[in-house]
Design a protein around this motif. Structure first.
Motif, PDB file in Angstrom:
ATOM      1  N   GLN A  56       0.853  -1.127  -0.100  1.00 58.40           N
ATOM      2  CA  GLN A  56       0.062  -0.025   0.079  1.00 58.40           C
ATOM      3  C   GLN A  56       1.060   1.239  -0.006  1.00 58.40           C
ATOM      4  N   MET A  57       0.766   2.091  -0.994  1.00 64.36           N
ATOM      5  CA  MET A  57       1.613   3.154  -1.170  1.00 64.36           C
ATOM      6  C   MET A  57       0.692   4.475  -1.073  1.00 64.36           C
ATOM      7  N   ASN A  58       1.115   5.208  -0.184  1.00 69.21           N
ATOM      8  CA  ASN A  58       0.114   6.495   0.070  1.00 69.21           C
ATOM      9  C   ASN A  58       1.157   7.714   0.083  1.00 69.21           C
ATOM     10  N   ASN A  59       0.578   8.966  -0.156  1.00 69.31           N
ATOM     11  CA  ASN A  59       1.213  10.255  -0.410  1.00 69.31           C
ATOM     12  C   ASN A  59       2.436  10.121  -1.225  1.00 69.31           C
ATOM     13  N   LEU A  60       2.225   9.362  -2.301  1.00 64.66           N
ATOM     14  CA  LEU A  60       3.084   9.325  -3.409  1.00 64.66           C
ATOM     15  C   LEU A  60       3.792  10.363  -4.075  1.00 64.66           C
ATOM     16  N   LYS A  61       5.141  10.357  -4.292  1.00 68.73           N
ATOM     17  CA  LYS A  61       5.741  11.190  -4.493  1.00 68.73           C
ATOM     18  C   LYS A  61       6.385  11.113  -6.220  1.00 68.73           C
ATOM     19  N   PRO A  62       6.731  12.051  -6.942  1.00 67.97           N
ATOM     20  CA  PRO A  62       7.182  12.028  -8.296  1.00 67.97           C
ATOM     21  C   PRO A  62       8.516  11.040  -8.491  1.00 67.97           C
ATOM     22  N   GLU A  63       9.398  11.151  -7.223  1.00 69.84           N
ATOM     23  CA  GLU A  63      10.434  10.306  -6.906  1.00 69.84           C
ATOM     24  C   GLU A  63      10.342   8.868  -6.691  1.00 69.84           C
ATOM     25  N   ASP A  64       9.072   8.354  -6.365  1.00 69.66           N
ATOM     26  CA  ASP A  64       8.413   6.780  -6.219  1.00 69.66           C
ATOM     27  C   ASP A  64       8.318   6.283  -7.573  1.00 69.66           C
ATOM     28  N   THR A  65       8.305   7.009  -8.867  1.00 71.14           N
ATOM     29  CA  THR A  65       8.217   6.646 -10.104  1.00 71.14           C
ATOM     30  C   THR A  65       9.179   5.368 -10.513  1.00 71.14           C
ATOM     31  N   SER A  66       9.128   4.411 -10.810  1.00 75.11           N
ATOM     32  CA  SER A  66       9.710   3.388 -10.860  1.00 75.11           C
ATOM     33  C   SER A  66       9.019   2.083 -11.346  1.00 75.11           C
ATOM     34  N   VAL A  67       9.823   1.043 -11.763  1.00 83.53           N
ATOM     35  CA  VAL A  67       9.316  -0.340 -11.821  1.00 83.53           C
ATOM     36  C   VAL A  67       9.317  -0.941 -10.811  1.00 83.53           C
ATOM     37  N   TYR A  68       8.324  -1.434 -10.108  1.00 81.40           N
ATOM     38  CA  TYR A  68       8.137  -2.260  -9.019  1.00 81.40           C
ATOM     39  C   TYR A  68       8.337  -3.953  -9.062  1.00 81.40           C
ATOM     40  N   TYR A  69       9.034  -4.491  -8.260  1.00 81.35           N
ATOM     41  CA  TYR A  69       9.217  -5.993  -8.522  1.00 81.35           C
ATOM     42  C   TYR A  69       8.972  -6.483  -6.991  1.00 81.35           C
ATOM     43  N   CYS A  70       8.350  -7.572  -7.183  1.00 78.41           N
ATOM     44  CA  CYS A  70       8.294  -8.525  -6.053  1.00 78.41           C
ATOM     45  C   CYS A  70       9.105  -9.733  -5.989  1.00 78.41           C
ATOM     46  N   ALA A  71       9.618 -10.077  -4.972  1.00 85.02           N
ATOM     47  CA  ALA A  71      10.919 -11.091  -4.784  1.00 85.02           C
ATOM     48  C   ALA A  71      10.594 -12.077  -3.665  1.00 85.02           C
ATOM     49  N   ALA A  72      11.316 -13.184  -3.639  1.00 84.24           N
ATOM     50  CA  ALA A  72      10.940 -14.172  -2.403  1.00 84.24           C
ATOM     51  C   ALA A  72      12.090 -14.863  -2.447  1.00 84.24           C
TER      52      ALA A  72
END
Length: 126
Positions: A81-97
């Motif tokens: 859950q991502m709140n109060n997003l900022k322009p610097e949060d712009t990315s490709v997000y990956y999940c990993a295990a």
């Protein structure tokens, strides 16, 4: 273990998004699961991790207080859950295990993670 991430999109600064990562395959074992992100021209960086057994979490300093990592055991699903997003949060997000080492173990080191999802794009406009 196969991981399928989803939930990315375009959002204005200050907005929210929730990413999901569904795990399939050998999910009877316990894992440490995490979110990483990679912006254009930058190295991939740790965002948050959770020990599937204990629920222990860890966060990168730049997202602490804004992002929340959680899991839903019955659905084998990891969330961010991502709140109060900022322009610097712009990315490709990956999940990993990675297979769990102890009930309180988490790690920020991407080389520790054996399994990776395909990534989902998050774009935050100013």
């Amino acid at each position: 273990v196969q991981l399928q991430a989803s939930g990315g999109g375009l959002v204005q600064a200050g907005g929210s998004l929730r990413l999901s990562c569904i795990a399939s395959g050998r999910t009877s074992s316990s894992y440490v699961m995490a979110w990483f992100r990679q912006a254009p021209g930058k190295e991939r960086e740790f965002v948050a991790s959770i020990n599937w057994s204990s629920g222990r979490t860890d966060y990168a300093g730049v997202v602490k207080g804004r992002f929340t990592i959680s899991r839903e055991n019955a659905k084998n699903t990891l969330y961010l859950q991502m709140n109060n997003l900022k322009p610097e949060d712009t990315s490709v997000y990956y999940c990993a295990a990675m297979p769990i080492r102890s009930i309180f173990y988490t790690t920020k080191d991407e080389s520790d993670y054996n399994y990776w999802g395909q990534g989902t794009q998050v774009t935050v406009s100013s």
